[in-house]
Design an enzyme around this catalytic site. Structure first.
Site, PDB file in Angstrom:
ATOM      1  N   HIS A  75     104.093  51.611   6.585  1.00  0.00           N
ATOM      2  CA  HIS A  75     104.949  51.467   5.260  1.00  0.00           C
ATOM      3  C   HIS A  75     105.011  52.662   4.419  1.00  0.00           C
ATOM      4  O   HIS A  75     106.089  52.829   3.877  1.00  0.00           O
ATOM      5  CB  HIS A  75     103.832  50.487   4.372  1.00  0.00           C
ATOM      6  CG  HIS A  75     104.620  50.487   2.979  1.00  0.00           C
ATOM      7  ND1 HIS A  75     103.588  50.766   1.834  1.00  0.00           N
ATOM      8  CD2 HIS A  75     105.542  50.211   2.332  1.00  0.00           C
ATOM      9  CE1 HIS A  75     104.234  50.554   0.729  1.00  0.00           C
ATOM     10  NE2 HIS A  75     105.211  50.216   1.231  1.00  0.00           N
ATOM     11  N   GLU A  78     108.009  54.406   5.915  1.00  0.00           N
ATOM     12  CA  GLU A  78     109.487  53.937   5.194  1.00  0.00           C
ATOM     13  C   GLU A  78     109.775  54.551   4.069  1.00  0.00           C
ATOM     14  O   GLU A  78     110.907  54.941   3.691  1.00  0.00           O
ATOM     15  CB  GLU A  78     109.049  52.201   5.023  1.00  0.00           C
ATOM     16  CG  GLU A  78     110.080  51.705   4.198  1.00  0.00           C
ATOM     17  CD  GLU A  78     109.719  50.389   3.396  1.00  0.00           C
ATOM     18  OE1 GLU A  78     110.228  50.290   2.273  1.00  0.00           O
ATOM     19  OE2 GLU A  78     108.912  49.629   3.797  1.00  0.00           O
ATOM     20  N   HIS A  79     108.655  55.108   3.221  1.00  0.00           N
ATOM     21  CA  HIS A  79     108.940  55.652   1.881  1.00  0.00           C
ATOM     22  C   HIS A  79     109.592  56.999   2.235  1.00  0.00           C
ATOM     23  O   HIS A  79     110.589  57.581   1.861  1.00  0.00           O
ATOM     24  CB  HIS A  79     107.778  55.884   1.031  1.00  0.00           C
ATOM     25  CG  HIS A  79     107.311  54.460   0.581  1.00  0.00           C
ATOM     26  ND1 HIS A  79     107.705  54.588  -0.854  1.00  0.00           N
ATOM     27  CD2 HIS A  79     107.106  53.394   0.867  1.00  0.00           C
ATOM     28  CE1 HIS A  79     107.123  53.238  -1.467  1.00  0.00           C
ATOM     29  NE2 HIS A  79     107.068  52.567  -0.479  1.00  0.00           N
ATOM     30  N   GLU A 158     101.535  51.891  -5.704  1.00  0.00           N
ATOM     31  CA  GLU A 158     102.118  50.587  -5.455  1.00  0.00           C
ATOM     32  C   GLU A 158     101.125  49.677  -4.899  1.00  0.00           C
ATOM     33  O   GLU A 158     101.276  48.478  -5.401  1.00  0.00           O
ATOM     34  CB  GLU A 158     103.145  50.742  -4.247  1.00  0.00           C
ATOM     35  CG  GLU A 158     104.060  49.501  -3.957  1.00  0.00           C
ATOM     36  CD  GLU A 158     104.883  49.912  -2.854  1.00  0.00           C
ATOM     37  OE1 GLU A 158     105.250  48.613  -2.025  1.00  0.00           O
ATOM     38  OE2 GLU A 158     105.468  50.745  -2.660  1.00  0.00           O
TER      39      GLU A 158
END
Length: 454
Positions: A75, A78-79, A158
């Site tokens: 994840h 992905e950023h 997040e």
């Protein structure tokens, strides 16, 4: 970019081969697929209603592939992919797409990571150029203000907002960790806070080299295009990229072991306004047992799939014990996911009383069986939902991309509505009985408004 965890939503390997249409359709408007010489698979989904294309790159890597102690790296990566390359400055990727009038985002699941842009068909080549560039030229360094470390801090925040500050998400994370204990799905996609904080740029570089390679990717283009147009552009932009050959062909998927005992978990928080009771069983997945998964989907639709379902009518409309009650299952992961019953009681009814009433009703229903008309309605509802998704270009790109990552052929992906309509009342009942049977262990979860509440 914020991930979409698809519990469904769901996430297929193709050997290297010459450029060839392995599933060439007779209908020129039907989806087709071919493979570039470097191993990158390409899926084309024609949709000529508007001069628009959805361009997606799916990587066969997700949380399931993370090394021990490195949770959240899929994840996080992905950023990082949206930050900076040797040819594109910080944040420029996003601004280029937006200046062209396009939309873009990305998402990570246990089974895959996907990136997409939706633009006018004239800009498809530019999208391929941008994606091909960040497949090989991404900048990852130890600069505290640089792409990797700055986005690591973003992901930590997040997690605080999406998980740790969300009572329902925090409880679900604990439940799923218990259900999947010992399986690669055990750790949530966003990762554990201490492990995310410890990820280094060196971890990022190793992850990038291993998984972000053309032979580990699937390109999906849906929209106002032909296979010939996509082939020419894909050969131009993606074709020159050399495969690293580092991705592991055998992914760490394996069947989930059933629970050996039942568990009780609870979480209370001042932010909770209404208590929620839920019970999680181990279900199945379409990839592990296709016929059983479809039968379970139909059975749960009859049991608790909406306002006309058996449980809603009994517990909400007739007995007036609950505000809502429903059932659902995660069948679109590669490995087995949960089958869930949940409900919220009316004021004055305890979670224990609601649980007793719900389970008594389920026992009665499973003893009586399902009727042909209600199973027909459930089948038609699920089939119609799948067909309506095809009215959206983005949904079609997602459907075919996720399906190919998980190993389905184009024909198998398209067959779902017809297959779901063939589920019989006997099969639907048997599937629900098998999952919710008295010999099956489960996890009971209570979400409470305050300590010592309901």
């Amino acid at each position: 970019m914020k991930p979409t965890i698809l519990a469904g939503l769901a996430a297929c390997w193709l050997m290297f081969s010459p450029i060839a249409a392995a599933e060439a359709p007779a209908d020129p408007n039907a989806p087709s697929t071919f493979t570039l010489d470097n191993g990158m698979q390409v899926v084309v989904v024609p949709d000529r209603r508007a001069p628009v294309v959805t361009h997606m790159v799916w990587y066969r890597v997700g949380a399931v592939d993370e090394a021990p102690g490195k949770s959240g790296i899929a994840h996080l990566f992905e950023h990082v992919m949206f930050k900076e390359t040797e040819n594109i400055g910080p944040e420029e990727f996003t601004s280029i797409v937006q200046r062209l009038g396009g939309q873009l985002n990305a998402f990570t699941s246990w089974d895959y990571t996907a990136y997409f842009e939706r633009v006018h068909r004239d800009h498809l080549g530019r999208m391929m150029e941008l994606e091909a560039d960040r497949m090989v030229n991404l900048i990852i360094n130890d600069d505290p203000e640089g792409p990797f470390i700055s986005e690591r801090d973003v992901v930590k925040e997040e997690r605080r907002q999406r998980i740790e500050n969300n009572p329902n998400a925090l409880l679900q994370e604990q439940v799923l960790s218990t259900l999947w204990r010992g399986h690669p799905y055990e750790i949530t996609v966003i990762g554990l806070m201490d492990e995310v904080a410890a990820l280094t740029p060196e971890d990022g570089l190793e992850f990038y080299r291993q998984y972000y390679s053309p032979e580990n990717a699937i390109l999906v283009v849906a929209g106002d295009v032909t296979e010939e147009e996509v082939r020419a552009l894909a050969e131009r932009y993606y074709g020159p990229i050399q495969p690293t050959g580092l991705a592991i062909n055998e992914r760490p998927w394996r069947s989930v072991e059933p629970l050996t005992e039942s568990h009780f978990l609870s979480h209370s928080d001042p932010k909770v306004r209404q208590p929620v009771w839920s019970r999680y069983y181990l279900g199945t997945s379409q990839r592990r047992n296709y016929e059983k998964a479809l039968a379970l989907e139909v059975g749960l639709q009859v049991l608790g799939g909406g306002l006309t379902s058996r449980l809603y009518q009994a517990l909400v409309e007739e007995q007036k014990l609950a505000i809502n009650v429903a059932t659902f299952s995660w069948t679109t992961l590669h490995d087995e996911g949960p089958a869930v019953i949940f409900g919220t009681p009316v004021t004055g009814v305890t979670l224990e009383e609601l649980e007793a009433a719900v389970m008594a009703e389920i026992e009665r229903i499973l003893e009586e069986g399902f009727t042909e008309p209600e199973v027909t309605r459930a089948r038609n509802r699920l089939a119609a939902s799948a067909i309506y998704q095809r009215d959206s270009q983005a949904s079609m790109a997602n459907m075919f991309g996720a399906g190919k990552v998980l190993g389905w052929t184009l024909e198998e992906i398209k067959a779902y509505p017809d297959d779901i309509r063939r589920v019989t009342p006997e099969a639907a009942l048997a599937a629900v009985r098998a999952v919710f049977g008295p010999d099956r262990h489960f996890i009971t979860a209570h979400l409470l408004p305050e300590e010592g509440g309901f």
